[in-house]
Design an enzyme around this catalytic site. Structure first.
Site, mmCIF file in Angstrom:
data_model
loop_
_atom_site.group_PDB
_atom_site.id
_atom_site.type_symbol
_atom_site.label_atom_id
_atom_site.label_comp_id
_atom_site.label_asym_id
_atom_site.label_seq_id
_atom_site.Cartn_x
_atom_site.Cartn_y
_atom_site.Cartn_z
ATOM 1 N N GLU A 171 -4.845 -1.238 31.742
ATOM 2 C CA GLU A 171 -6.302 -1.377 31.774
ATOM 3 C C GLU A 171 -7.093 -0.075 31.909
ATOM 4 O OE1 GLU A 171 -7.387 -4.460 34.579
ATOM 5 O OE2 GLU A 171 -6.819 -6.006 33.126
ATOM 6 N N GLU A 281 -2.063 -9.853 29.693
ATOM 7 C CA GLU A 281 -2.674 -10.447 30.885
ATOM 8 C C GLU A 281 -3.694 -11.478 30.465
ATOM 9 O OE1 GLU A 281 -4.516 -8.445 34.131
ATOM 10 O OE2 GLU A 281 -2.942 -6.929 34.284
#
Length: 351
Positions: A171, A281
């Site tokens: 991320e 995710e």
């Protein structure tokens, strides 16, 4: 999911060729890979990449965490899952020594989870947290060479394991220059390929590696990343996407299936560029709204297996099944395991 991890510790192109996959819901219904994250080694890391190593909770029962080994064995045997993502803090792996070698103790503990994952026959995704104490790699923070040194060591350790997937970083966000970020990713790919020639490498973009933002923001820069031989084989676009009202993955209710605004445009972009993505995710609460929307989202991916390699739910591992909003932690009853409502509805192999 940095924001969840930091608080949760207190409560607990070219056409790609892939090896044959184990049988799973994914193989039967579309995508090749389906699994869950096994979190814990990344606990204590904030959204800015500052990691308190005392708050890491290895998801290994003998090390004081949850029975992540048993969880993976259950998910693989009983649910047909064939991929597990194993997030870990960069600082944890080198024991807070920037530019240093893998710490024998900390890496040895992490490797216990990796080896247990490999023993299930599943693919095992090593995923490293992004920043070093608030600093962006190659853009005012640690130079690319320090990060590629880490990845050279990891690639060397697992060069012979064809089912290891190298997840470059978790991320990235607020990266000032996406082209410089693509240069950083390119250097990691080049370093990994020097020792690990064929394994999959997951390429992350900016904006928390958002599936929605990928086609127009990070994607064009990442398309330039290639193997040293000029091919794009086994270079996978890494994306994340949650389903709650603000896309944070912090609420138990879901409000969207993300198809029209994220995954349909992403599929179109991937097809146009002859690339594949993995949704590493995604998840929601164990609620009716999340069961509805997550199943719809994943069904769309299964209908487009030419561009979506698979998906990985967030999260099992050392989270508390009683208190964590997005828990996918199964409950052990004697010698058997019971899945969370969301896993049972959307992620398990059909009976």
């Amino acid at each position: 999911m940095f924001s969840i991890l930091f608080s949760a510790v207190t409560v607990a192109g070219a056409v790609l060729a892939f090896p044959a996959q184990p049988e799973s819901r994914a193989a039967a219904a579309g995508v090749q890979l389906v699994g869950v994250n096994i979190a814990g080694f990344d606990f204590g890391c904030s959204i800015q990449g500052a990691c308190d190593l005392t708050k890491a909770v290895p998801p290994i029962s003998s090390l004081g965490g949850a029975d992540g080994v048993g969880q993976m064995q259950h998910f693989s045997k009983d649910d047909g899952m064939n991929i597990f993502r194993l997030p870990v803090g960069w600082q944890y792996l080198v024991n807070n020594k920037l530019g240093g070698t893998l710490d024998a103790g900390n890496f040895g503990r992490y490797d216990q989870l990796v080896q247990a994952c490999l023993k299930t026959g599943a693919y095992c995704m090593i995923d490293v947290d992004a920043r070093w104490n608030g600093q962006i790699i190659g853009q005012g923070g640690p130079p690319n060479a320090q990060f590629t040194h880490l990845w050279t060591q990891l690639a060397t350790k697992y060069a012979s394991q064809e089912k290891i997937i190298f997840g470059v970083v978790n991320e990235p966000h607020d990266v000032p220059d996406i082209d410089k970020w693509a240069d950083t990713v390119q250097e990691v790919v080049t370093a990994v390929r020097a020792v690990a020639k064929k394994q999959m490498i997951a390429l992350p973009g900016n904006d928390w590696t958002s599936a929605q933002a990928m086609p127009t923001k990070s994607g064009p820069a990442l398309l330039k990343v290639k193997n040293p031989d000029g091919t794009f084989d086994n270079l996978i676009i890494d994306v994340h996407k949650y389903l709650d009202s603000d896309n944070s993955g912090t609420h138990t209710e879901c409000t969207t299936d993300n198809i029209s605004n994220a995954f349909q445009p992403l599929a179109t972009w991937l097809k146009a560029n002859n690339r594949k993505a993995i949704l590493s995710e995604t998840g929601g609460g164990n609620t009716d709204s999340c069961k509805k929307y997550l199943c719809q989202q994943l069904n769309f991916l299964n209908q487009n297996p030419d561009v979506f390699l698979g998906y990985i739910g967030w999260s099992a591992g050392s989270f508390s099944s009683a208190t964590y909003e997005l828990s996918e932690v199964p409950t052990k009853n004697g010698n058997s395991w019971a899945d969370s409502a969301l896993v049972k509805a959307c992620l398990t192999k059909p009976k």
